[in-house]
Design an enzyme around this catalytic site. Structure first.
Site, PDB file in Angstrom:
ATOM      1  CB  SER A   1      30.888  33.078  42.368  1.00 51.71           C
ATOM      2  OG  SER A   1      31.052  32.705  43.731  1.00 51.71           O
TER       3      SER A   1
ATOM      4  CE1 TYR B   1      34.589  37.441  42.880  1.00 56.73           C
ATOM      5  CE2 TYR B   1      33.338  35.941  44.272  1.00 56.73           C
ATOM      6  CZ  TYR B   1      34.182  36.151  43.210  1.00 56.73           C
ATOM      7  OH  TYR B   1      34.621  35.088  42.457  1.00 56.73           O
TER       8      TYR B   1
END
Length: 307
Positions: free
Chosen positions: A130, A143
């Site tokens: 990501s 995350y």
């Protein structure tokens, strides 16, 4: 090129499901995996993919046993896509569970696949990371930390497996239209611990941003996965290019990486003389520093393999 055999984790929706369809459309063979596969992967029935129930957070020995059986389906595994993962904001125990899936799960599957790739002296291991590995906003700390860990793992893993003709890459997408910011998905993984009043404003702002972008994400999952498949196979837009260790996917991801690198270089330049360059031991011989034998690898690390 002979058909490749793909093992893909987290195929219930989003990138994982699209990887299955895109790889099959190229004429490759796919082993699609996920938790509770009988129900959550039912949408893949009839596609031609082999369906395997795999919870990547199981103990490593169990993961290895499942992967070893999966490898027998087509006799080899050419491409591993570590896609399984989820995101949320929560307490320490919930953060540990997130790392069990997003980081340790990916490592367990990778360790299970590597003996097969080493034996065949070829393979590609891809991680779906990501842009949050480069920039982590408030309330997304766990995350972002997990994706940052994958980013670092790819660097070391690449050096370890290179002698076996195995490639690694960390794809780093921006916002794509996946269930990640869906309200129901966020609620599913929301912390069970009572929320702290001190962060109420930040939490509300994050939820508002997620709600505003849900259904209006910039990236098209199909286009994003087609690009990633191009890169893995060395086709289309990736034809004639070397595979990098990491690759931002999407205009927003590119801007985040550019801005992060630019800002870090400004910090180094601003502090180089006054602080950073003043810490050497007086008797240190400058030509014997670790940097003389260890260098950051060129991003053009791989040429495409002759499968």
């Amino acid at each position: 090129m002979a058909p490749l055999v793909w093992l893909i984790t987290g195929c219930s929706s989003g990138f994982g499901a699209q990887f299955v369809h895109s790889a099959l459309a190229r004429g490759d063979k796919v082993i699609a995996t996920g938790r509770n596969a009988a129900t959550k992967l039912k949408h893949l029935d009839g596609t031609g993919a082999a369906i395997v129930d795999l919870d990547v957070s199981l103990p490593e020995a169990e993961v290895k046993n499942i992967v070893d059986k999966a490898a027998k389906i087509h006799g080899r595994i050419d491409v591993l896509v570590n896609n399984a993962g989820y995101g949320f904001f929560g307490a320490i125990e919930e953060t540990r569970r997130l790392f069990d899936v997003n980081v340790f799960g990916a490592l367990a599957v990778t360790r299970a696949v590597l003996p097969h790739m080493r034996a065949q002296q070829s393979g590609t291991i891809a991680f779906v990371g990501s842009m949050y590995a480069w920039w982590t906003p408030g309330m997304v700390t766990a995350y972002g930390a997990a994706k940052g860990a994958l980013k670092a793992i790819v660097d070391g893993l690449a050096a370890e497996v290179r002698p076996f003709n195995i490639r690694t890459i960390d794809f780093e997408p921006g916002f794509f239209q996946t269930p990640l910011t869906d309200g129901a998905n966020l609620a599913q993984y929301a912390s069970a611990a009572p929320p702290l009043d001190a962060y109420a404003d930040q939490r509300a702002a994050m939820v508002a941003v997620a709600a505003a972008h849900d259904g209006n994400e910039r990236g098209d999952v199909g286009k994003g996965v087609e690009l990633m498949v191009d890169v893995i196979r060395g086709e289309g837009r990736a034809s004639g290019r070397s595979m990098p260790l990491r690759l931002p996917i999407g205009e927003d991801a590119v801007k985040v990486v550019e801005a992060t690198c630019h800002n870090m270089l400004k910090v180094v330049d601003a502090w180089r003389e006054e602080v950073v360059g003043t810490t050497d031991r007086d008797e240190f011989e400058s030509d014997k520093g670790i940097e003389s034998i260890v260098t950051v690898p060129d991003i053009k690390l791989w040429t495409y393999l002759p499968w």
